[in-house]
Design an enzyme around this catalytic site. Sequence first.
Site, PDB file in Angstrom:
ATOM      1  N   GLU A   1      60.883 -24.508 -23.048  1.00  0.00           N
ATOM      2  CA  GLU A   1      60.352 -23.135 -23.123  1.00  0.00           C
ATOM      3  C   GLU A   1      60.516 -22.560 -24.520  1.00  0.00           C
ATOM      4  O   GLU A   1      61.448 -22.914 -25.233  1.00  0.00           O
ATOM      5  CB  GLU A   1      61.151 -22.225 -22.167  1.00  0.00           C
ATOM      6  CG  GLU A   1      61.179 -22.732 -20.770  1.00  0.00           C
ATOM      7  CD  GLU A   1      62.285 -22.066 -19.934  1.00  0.00           C
ATOM      8  OE1 GLU A   1      62.917 -21.109 -20.423  1.00  0.00           O
ATOM      9  OE2 GLU A   1      62.496 -22.531 -18.806  1.00  0.00           O
TER      10      GLU A   1
ATOM     11  N   LYS B   1      61.745 -20.009 -27.139  1.00  0.00           N
ATOM     12  CA  LYS B   1      62.936 -19.159 -27.191  1.00  0.00           C
ATOM     13  C   LYS B   1      62.550 -17.831 -27.836  1.00  0.00           C
ATOM     14  O   LYS B   1      62.264 -17.777 -29.034  1.00  0.00           O
ATOM     15  CB  LYS B   1      64.043 -19.860 -27.988  1.00  0.00           C
ATOM     16  CG  LYS B   1      65.367 -19.139 -27.977  1.00  0.00           C
ATOM     17  CD  LYS B   1      66.431 -20.058 -28.548  1.00  0.00           C
ATOM     18  CE  LYS B   1      67.811 -19.464 -28.614  1.00  0.00           C
ATOM     19  NZ  LYS B   1      67.953 -18.092 -28.960  1.00  0.00           N
TER      20      LYS B   1
ATOM     21  N   ASP C   1      62.996 -14.201 -29.352  1.00  0.00           N
ATOM     22  CA  ASP C   1      64.091 -13.660 -30.154  1.00  0.00           C
ATOM     23  C   ASP C   1      64.202 -12.155 -29.939  1.00  0.00           C
ATOM     24  O   ASP C   1      63.575 -11.350 -30.629  1.00  0.00           O
ATOM     25  CB  ASP C   1      63.836 -13.972 -31.631  1.00  0.00           C
ATOM     26  CG  ASP C   1      65.099 -13.786 -32.447  1.00  0.00           C
ATOM     27  OD1 ASP C   1      66.177 -13.630 -31.839  1.00  0.00           O
ATOM     28  OD2 ASP C   1      65.015 -13.810 -33.683  1.00  0.00           O
TER      29      ASP C   1
ATOM     30  N   LYS D   1      66.808 -24.712 -32.482  1.00  0.00           N
ATOM     31  CA  LYS D   1      66.416 -23.522 -33.250  1.00  0.00           C
ATOM     32  C   LYS D   1      65.556 -23.900 -34.452  1.00  0.00           C
ATOM     33  O   LYS D   1      65.849 -24.874 -35.154  1.00  0.00           O
ATOM     34  CB  LYS D   1      67.665 -22.778 -33.732  1.00  0.00           C
ATOM     35  CG  LYS D   1      68.565 -22.330 -32.577  1.00  0.00           C
ATOM     36  CD  LYS D   1      68.706 -20.853 -32.444  1.00  0.00           C
ATOM     37  CE  LYS D   1      69.607 -20.232 -33.411  1.00  0.00           C
ATOM     38  NZ  LYS D   1      70.220 -18.991 -33.090  1.00  0.00           N
TER      39      LYS D   1
ATOM     40  N   CYS E   1      62.834   7.426 -65.267  1.00  0.00           N
ATOM     41  CA  CYS E   1      62.026   7.342 -64.053  1.00  0.00           C
ATOM     42  C   CYS E   1      60.671   6.716 -64.401  1.00  0.00           C
ATOM     43  O   CYS E   1      59.988   7.191 -65.321  1.00  0.00           O
ATOM     44  CB  CYS E   1      61.820   8.728 -63.459  1.00  0.00           C
ATOM     45  SG  CYS E   1      60.651   8.707 -62.091  1.00  0.00           S
TER      46      CYS E   1
ATOM     47  N   CYS F   1      57.952   9.628 -63.978  1.00  0.00           N
ATOM     48  CA  CYS F   1      57.892  10.879 -64.741  1.00  0.00           C
ATOM     49  C   CYS F   1      58.791  10.863 -65.975  1.00  0.00           C
ATOM     50  O   CYS F   1      58.950  11.891 -66.633  1.00  0.00           O
ATOM     51  CB  CYS F   1      58.247  12.055 -63.830  1.00  0.00           C
ATOM     52  SG  CYS F   1      59.975  12.088 -63.386  1.00  0.00           S
TER      53      CYS F   1
ATOM     54  N   CYS G   1      65.897   9.659 -59.446  1.00  0.00           N
ATOM     55  CA  CYS G   1      65.242  10.521 -60.422  1.00  0.00           C
ATOM     56  C   CYS G   1      65.533  11.953 -59.992  1.00  0.00           C
ATOM     57  O   CYS G   1      65.186  12.352 -58.881  1.00  0.00           O
ATOM     58  CB  CYS G   1      63.731  10.275 -60.427  1.00  0.00           C
ATOM     59  SG  CYS G   1      62.846  11.584 -61.287  1.00  0.00           S
TER      60      CYS G   1
ATOM     61  N   CYS H   1      58.152  15.163 -60.110  1.00  0.00           N
ATOM     62  CA  CYS H   1      57.943  13.717 -60.109  1.00  0.00           C
ATOM     63  C   CYS H   1      56.913  13.362 -59.022  1.00  0.00           C
ATOM     64  O   CYS H   1      57.159  13.585 -57.830  1.00  0.00           O
ATOM     65  CB  CYS H   1      59.294  13.049 -59.851  1.00  0.00           C
ATOM     66  SG  CYS H   1      59.214  11.276 -59.784  1.00  0.00           S
TER      67      CYS H   1
HETATM   68  S1  IVH Z   1      68.223 -19.567 -20.855  1.00  0.00           S
HETATM   69  C1  IVH Z   1      72.367 -20.018 -18.968  1.00  0.00           C
HETATM   70  N1  IVH Z   1      65.770 -19.418 -21.847  1.00  0.00           N
HETATM   71  O1  IVH Z   1      68.662 -17.184 -26.222  1.00  0.00           O
HETATM   72  C2  IVH Z   1      70.991 -19.968 -19.559  1.00  0.00           C
HETATM   73  N2  IVH Z   1      67.501 -18.222 -22.959  1.00  0.00           N
HETATM   74  O2  IVH Z   1      70.779 -18.244 -27.918  1.00  0.00           O
HETATM   75  C3  IVH Z   1      70.852 -18.923 -20.560  1.00  0.00           C
HETATM   76  N3  IVH Z   1      66.722 -16.897 -24.890  1.00  0.00           N
HETATM   77  O3  IVH Z   1      71.365 -15.925 -24.354  1.00  0.00           O
HETATM   78  C4  IVH Z   1      69.603 -18.577 -21.162  1.00  0.00           C
HETATM   79  N4  IVH Z   1      64.572 -17.440 -24.745  1.00  0.00           N
HETATM   80  O4  IVH Z   1      69.209 -14.409 -24.663  1.00  0.00           O
HETATM   81  C5  IVH Z   1      67.061 -19.038 -21.978  1.00  0.00           C
HETATM   82  N5  IVH Z   1      63.564 -19.353 -22.568  1.00  0.00           N
HETATM   83  C6  IVH Z   1      64.827 -18.964 -22.706  1.00  0.00           C
HETATM   84  C7  IVH Z   1      65.234 -18.091 -23.736  1.00  0.00           C
HETATM   85  C8  IVH Z   1      66.597 -17.749 -23.834  1.00  0.00           C
HETATM   86  C9  IVH Z   1      65.486 -16.726 -25.405  1.00  0.00           C
HETATM   87  C10 IVH Z   1      67.949 -16.268 -25.428  1.00  0.00           C
HETATM   88  C11 IVH Z   1      68.945 -15.770 -24.394  1.00  0.00           C
HETATM   89  C12 IVH Z   1      70.182 -16.595 -24.648  1.00  0.00           C
HETATM   90  C13 IVH Z   1      70.034 -16.902 -26.099  1.00  0.00           C
HETATM   91  C14 IVH Z   1      70.887 -18.057 -26.538  1.00  0.00           C
END
Ligand code: IVH
Length: 700
Positions: free
Chosen positions: A126, A128, A130, A326, A420, A423, A438, A444
Amino acid sequence: MVKFGLCIFLMESLEAKNRIDALTKEIERHNRSYYVENSPTISDYEFDLLLKELASLEKLYPQYALENSPTKHVGSDLETDSSPFKQEKHLHPMLSLANTYNIQELREFDARVKKSVSTAFTYNCELKFDGSGINLLYRDGKLVRALTRGDGEKGDDVTRNIKTIKSIPLSLKGSGYPAEFEIRGEVYMPFEAFDRLNYDKILNEEQPFANPRNAAAGSLKMLSSSQVAERGLQCVLYHLIASEDYKTPLHSLSLKEASSWGLPISEYSKQCNDIEEVISYIESWDERRKSLPFPTDGMVVKVDQYAIQKLLGFTSKTPRWAVAYKFKPEEALSKVLSIDYQVGRSGAVTPVANLEPVQLSGTVVKRATLHNADQMEILDIRIGDYVYVEKGGEIIPKITRVELSKREPASEKVVFPTLCPACSTPLVRDPQQAKFFCPNSEGCPPQIEGKFLHFASRKAMNINVGEVAIHQLCEREFIKKLEDLYTLNDLQLLSLDKWKGKSVENFRTSLEESKKVPFGRVLYALGIKHIGEVSAKTLAAEYKTVDALSKATVEQLIQTQDVGEALAQSIVEYFKEPANIKTVEALRSFGLQFEEKEVEKVSDTLSGMTIMITGNYSISRDLMKQYIVSHGGKVGSSVSANTTYLLAGSKAGAAKLQKAEKLGIPVISEEEFYRIANPNGETFKGESNDAKENDEYTLF
Ligand code: IVH
């Protein structure tokens, strides 16, 4: 000899202990900046390196590992001192993920899993997201509460704020959902919403968020839900936990089911038969992720079969059945063509590098901030240098380091200007900040334009005029003082680039509307140094009229909540200046509000009710009192048998809550209160949030 050997051993071991202690402290400090203050000072990558170093040292020297080491617990987002949020226990601990930046370690993860299980299994891979972790609890198909991850055991209750995210259903649809379950996910801020938010912050000379993750986490913890609603947060859910009765065998299937109940699930995931398939899927995202409209920092690989997940179990911090791969932070290499020095509304001078255009995270970067003279010194930046650019704060890329191997030997040190750039007034250094200023605030040009832009901005007078138009109006000397905005004629307005009849009409309508803007916002719009939205509202509520405020002394002003010494001084100085008095008088003569309005009767919905207030709301307590009175209610002075409701905001007083409970007085939230006051459904907003049509965002 033996003695010598022992000595080395002891020294090494002492060094290890010291390093473990230092790393532990440093990591805890970064955890706090990241999770509580939402303002990290190092990148995720650098943080992960520190954590990795600590983990390996602890492995070698377990005797020195601290019991509460950050390698063993998740970073906590709980506000430690007097949290304004109620804290609740998660039904199941909310853990983090082990992470890696290299593909080889993914194969090692796979090998570890295979070693522990003998049956066949598959992976779900999946994206991830942020953002900030969230844990939703549904009972009988209804959203009961939403907690942040907190320290993993208990989280802050942010249900009210979560309810402002449209994609999170309050009631589930369809059938087959467990009677009670937790579903975890991520609240995140799409880039567009993030840019908008930071643009507003920069315009108001507030500190912008470093990145969309911090913006999302910070927004979730705001006290005012109506402000959260304006932040454009989104949510995606990725981890369902129900009781044993829930018989779905696969994690991926549970997400499909959750989607059928109306829950927001990511469309970016894939079931993979083995780790090689996982790796190709990850590689397929390497480029693709750069064009996503929201922030991601990697991919999560999870064993899909619940039975096998159970077998593998957890460490104290992470599941053994999942790992995060990551992405390395994106950076680009580009050449410094020149350095500009931008002057802000308050006169602060910010160095900005003009770069050879370069592609970074989906946009072309041409400029990057250098923050201040100290930062320039640290980087030792020179014209013609090749530099690495990162999008810390996405719309304001920053220069992280210079590629010294590419430096021209003849290049010379850049000297910060002493005058500045706009000015030519000699700059002065603010001893409290690393910034040069300034001092010519009256003459200005960028400072003057900045003041008009602030005055017109959405949270101030909300006038339909953008950056380019303000620049032209100033340049042609059609406007010099704030009040001049109200006497512009059609000819002047139609002379502006791209302004036609419609823009003039919009401008005039917004000018008319600005006459209804309450005193607190007008005060904020005046741009008095150090005044913020909140302090302006508090001052307006406290002093009621501009005349009273203008007579207040520093000693009196600092008694006011939200007003510190610097602001108090600056208010007194503002009203000492005859030109400012003239501006206030002129604006008042055009009909702007310089007095707190008497409460106007709006309805009788609260008639006969006595409402006691406690805590903080999305509007000031004074406004809340006015709101109650304007709907026919009475504001109580203490909780008694005569109290109809106790309206509890955040940081509600414990004693009042207890007394209400004892007397059986219903305790209601701000949201419930608005529903009672507005049974016909119109929602109350503290202030208008209409978007401006003429926004011309050209800062970066
Ligand atoms: S699973 C026990 N799935 O990444 C399982 N986390 O760096 C826990 N996160 O704490 C999480 N996308 O806040 C999972 N597809 C995803 C995610 C995900 C983002 C975040 C989540 C986690 C953190 C860890």
